[in-house]
Design a protein around this motif. Structure first.
Motif, PDB file in Angstrom:
ATOM      1  N   UNK A 156     -30.479  21.883  21.229  1.00 57.08           N
ATOM      2  CA  UNK A 156     -29.963  21.143  22.383  1.00 57.08           C
ATOM      3  C   UNK A 156     -28.589  21.688  22.771  1.00 57.08           C
ATOM      4  N   UNK A 157     -28.441  22.240  23.981  1.00 54.88           N
ATOM      5  CA  UNK A 157     -27.180  22.887  24.362  1.00 54.88           C
ATOM      6  C   UNK A 157     -25.954  21.980  24.272  1.00 54.88           C
ATOM      7  N   UNK A 158     -26.072  20.737  24.715  1.00 49.38           N
ATOM      8  CA  UNK A 158     -24.917  19.844  24.665  1.00 49.38           C
ATOM      9  C   UNK A 158     -24.494  19.590  23.220  1.00 49.38           C
ATOM     10  N   UNK A 159     -25.468  19.432  22.344  1.00 49.54           N
ATOM     11  CA  UNK A 159     -25.163  19.191  20.932  1.00 49.54           C
ATOM     12  C   UNK A 159     -24.564  20.425  20.277  1.00 49.54           C
ATOM     13  N   UNK A 193     -20.805  20.436  18.848  1.00 50.92           N
ATOM     14  CA  UNK A 193     -20.577  20.767  17.432  1.00 50.92           C
ATOM     15  C   UNK A 193     -19.555  21.886  17.292  1.00 50.92           C
ATOM     16  N   UNK A 194     -19.689  22.891  18.139  1.00 48.23           N
ATOM     17  CA  UNK A 194     -18.754  24.009  18.129  1.00 48.23           C
ATOM     18  C   UNK A 194     -17.348  23.536  18.476  1.00 48.23           C
ATOM     19  N   UNK A 195     -17.233  22.712  19.511  1.00 54.33           N
ATOM     20  CA  UNK A 195     -15.928  22.218  19.936  1.00 54.33           C
ATOM     21  C   UNK A 195     -15.277  21.358  18.862  1.00 54.33           C
ATOM     22  N   UNK A 196     -16.071  20.543  18.168  1.00 51.40           N
ATOM     23  CA  UNK A 196     -15.499  19.671  17.143  1.00 51.40           C
ATOM     24  C   UNK A 196     -15.013  20.472  15.948  1.00 51.40           C
ATOM     25  N   UNK A 197     -15.760  21.497  15.576  1.00 54.91           N
ATOM     26  CA  UNK A 197     -15.323  22.353  14.470  1.00 54.91           C
ATOM     27  C   UNK A 197     -14.035  23.093  14.828  1.00 54.91           C
ATOM     28  N   UNK A 198     -13.944  23.574  16.064  1.00 56.07           N
ATOM     29  CA  UNK A 198     -12.712  24.235  16.504  1.00 56.07           C
ATOM     30  C   UNK A 198     -11.536  23.260  16.509  1.00 56.07           C
ATOM     31  N   UNK A 199     -11.792  22.052  16.932  1.00 62.40           N
ATOM     32  CA  UNK A 199     -10.738  21.037  16.952  1.00 62.40           C
ATOM     33  C   UNK A 199     -10.190  20.796  15.554  1.00 62.40           C
ATOM     34  N   UNK A 200     -11.074  20.757  14.576  1.00 62.56           N
ATOM     35  CA  UNK A 200     -10.646  20.556  13.197  1.00 62.56           C
ATOM     36  C   UNK A 200      -9.771  21.702  12.712  1.00 62.56           C
ATOM     37  N   UNK A 201     -10.130  22.928  13.092  1.00 62.63           N
ATOM     38  CA  UNK A 201      -9.345  24.099  12.688  1.00 62.63           C
ATOM     39  C   UNK A 201      -7.983  24.102  13.365  1.00 62.63           C
ATOM     40  N   UNK A 202      -7.955  23.797  14.651  1.00 63.32           N
ATOM     41  CA  UNK A 202      -6.722  23.894  15.428  1.00 63.32           C
ATOM     42  C   UNK A 202      -5.781  22.718  15.218  1.00 63.32           C
ATOM     43  N   UNK A 222     -27.520  11.302  26.500  1.00 69.08           N
ATOM     44  CA  UNK A 222     -28.010  12.477  27.221  1.00 69.08           C
ATOM     45  C   UNK A 222     -29.533  12.523  27.272  1.00 69.08           C
ATOM     46  N   UNK A 223     -30.032  13.255  28.259  1.00 67.34           N
ATOM     47  CA  UNK A 223     -31.469  13.473  28.366  1.00 67.34           C
ATOM     48  C   UNK A 223     -31.988  14.281  27.176  1.00 67.34           C
ATOM     49  N   UNK A 224     -31.160  15.176  26.666  1.00 70.81           N
ATOM     50  CA  UNK A 224     -31.575  15.978  25.519  1.00 70.81           C
ATOM     51  C   UNK A 224     -31.823  15.113  24.289  1.00 70.81           C
ATOM     52  N   UNK A 225     -30.975  14.114  24.081  1.00 72.78           N
ATOM     53  CA  UNK A 225     -31.182  13.226  22.937  1.00 72.78           C
ATOM     54  C   UNK A 225     -32.504  12.470  23.075  1.00 72.78           C
ATOM     55  N   UNK A 226     -32.793  12.012  24.290  1.00 72.51           N
ATOM     56  CA  UNK A 226     -34.062  11.325  24.529  1.00 72.51           C
ATOM     57  C   UNK A 226     -35.236  12.269  24.282  1.00 72.51           C
ATOM     58  N   UNK A 227     -35.075  13.518  24.687  1.00 68.34           N
ATOM     59  CA  UNK A 227     -36.119  14.518  24.464  1.00 68.34           C
ATOM     60  C   UNK A 227     -36.290  14.796  22.979  1.00 68.34           C
TER      61      UNK A 227
END
Length: 266
Positions: free
Chosen positions: A209-212, A216-225, A245-250
Motif C-alpha cells: 500500500x503506497x500510503x502505508x 512508514x518511511x517518513x516515520x523512520x526518518x523522523x525517528x532518525x532526525x 484510507x481506501x487502501x486500508x479498506x482494500x
C-alpha cells in the motif's frame, strides 16, 4: 526514456512495469563520473519519481561496469566558481540534505567502482544491492576537500564513530563485505545480477500500500532526525489517516476474500 548521448553524461529514466521508476547514471566511458549536467538531471529524475503518481519506487542504477567514480571535480568546481546551483530550488535533492526530499522509497543497485557521491547516494536511499566486485571509497580527503553529500553524518549513523572516521579520514578503499557489515548495503550478488536483484526488491515494495509505505518511511526518518519520541508522537495522526484510507479498506477486503490486494494510493 532519454537515449541521446552527451559528452557530459546523462541521467535517463524509464517507468517499468509495476510502478518502478528506473533511474540510470549514464556516462560509462568516464566511469559515470558526475558532471553538473548529470547532477541537475538526477535531481530532475528524483523530482519525477516524487511527482509521478504511477511511480511508487525508485531504482537507481548505472550503465557500464561501474556505479560511479565520483564527481568530475574540474567540471564541478568550475560550475561552483561560476555560481551555478547543482540542485536548483524546487527540485528534489537526491542526497536528502537540502529542501525537498523524495517521500517514496529508493533502491540502489551498484557494481564496480562506487566512490564518494556513489556511497552518499546509497546512504541517502533506503535499500542497496551490491555486486560482489563493488569497490568503495570516501576519498575526498585525498583530494584536499571534505565529503559534503551526507557521508560525515550517515556513515556515523550506520557504522559507528570509529568505523566511519577510519573510512572518512583515510579515504581508504573498502569491499562489499565491509559495506554490508557497516549497514551501507543489504545484499551481495554476483556481478551482473545486481539490477535484477534490486528490481525484485523494488517490485516487492511497489505492490504494498503506497500510503502505508510512505508513512512508514517518513516515520523512520523522523525517528532518525528528531529522535524516537518524535516518531512516537506522530503515531496517532498517521495511523488515523491510514485507517481512513481506501487502501486500508482494500487490505481488509482482500484478506477476507483471500485474494491479492490492489492498492491505489488513496
Amino acid at each position: 526514456m532519454t537515449t541521446e548521448r552527451h559528452e557530459d553524461g546523462q541521467i535517463t529514466t524509464e517507468l517499468l512495469e509495476g510502478g518502478v521508476l528506473a533511474i540510470c547514471i549514464d556516462r560509462a566511458e568516464k566511469r559515470n563520473g558526475f558532471t553538473p549536467k548529470m547532477m541537475l538531471e538526477l535531481a530532475e529524475a528524483y523530482t519525477a519519481l516524487e511527482e509521478n503518481g504511477d511511480a511508487r519506487v525508485g531504482l537507481l542504477h548505472a550503465a557500464g561496469g561501474h556505479f560511479t567514480g565520483g564527481l568530475d571535480l574540474p567540471k564541478i568546481v568550475a560550475a561552483q566558481k561560476a555560481g551555478d546551483t547543482l540542485f536548483p530550488s524546487g527540485l528534489v535533492d537526491p542526497l536528502g540534505l537540502h529542501g525537498r526530499r523524495v517521500s517514496k522509497p529508493v533502491v540502489v543497485a551498484t557494481a564496480g567502482i562506487c566512490f564518494t557521491i556513489g556511497i552518499e547516494l546509497i546512504l541517502a536511499a533506503d535499500v542497496a544491492v551490491a555486486a560482489s566486485n563493488s569497490r568503495f571509497s570516501q576519498l575526498e580527503v585525498k583530494r584536499g576537500i571534505m565529503a559534503y553529500g551526507g557521508a560525515t553524518i550517515r556513515m556515523v549513523e550506520r557504522a559507528g564513530w570509529g568505523n566511519a572516521m577510519k573510512l572518512i579520514l583515510t579515504g581508504d578503499e573498502f569491499d562489499v563485505e565491509t559495506a554490508r557489515a557497516y549497514g551501507f548495503i543489504q545484499d551481495i550478488v554476483a556481478p551482473g545480477e545486481e539490477f535484477d536483484a534490486a528490481l525484485a526488491i523494488a517490485r516487492r515494495i511497489a505492490v504494498q500500500a503506497p500510503l502505508a509505505v510512505q508513512a512508514s518511511l517518513a516515520n523512520a526518518r523522523l525517528a532518525v532526525l528528531k529522535g524516537p519520541q518524535a516518531a512516537v508522537d506522530a503515531f496517532g495522526e498517521v495511523t488515523a489517516m491510514l485507517a481512513a484510507s481506501e487502501d486500508a479498506a482494500e487490505g481488509v477486503a482482500s484478506f477476507r476474500e483471500k485474494r491479492p490486494p490492489v492498492y491505489r494510493g488513496k
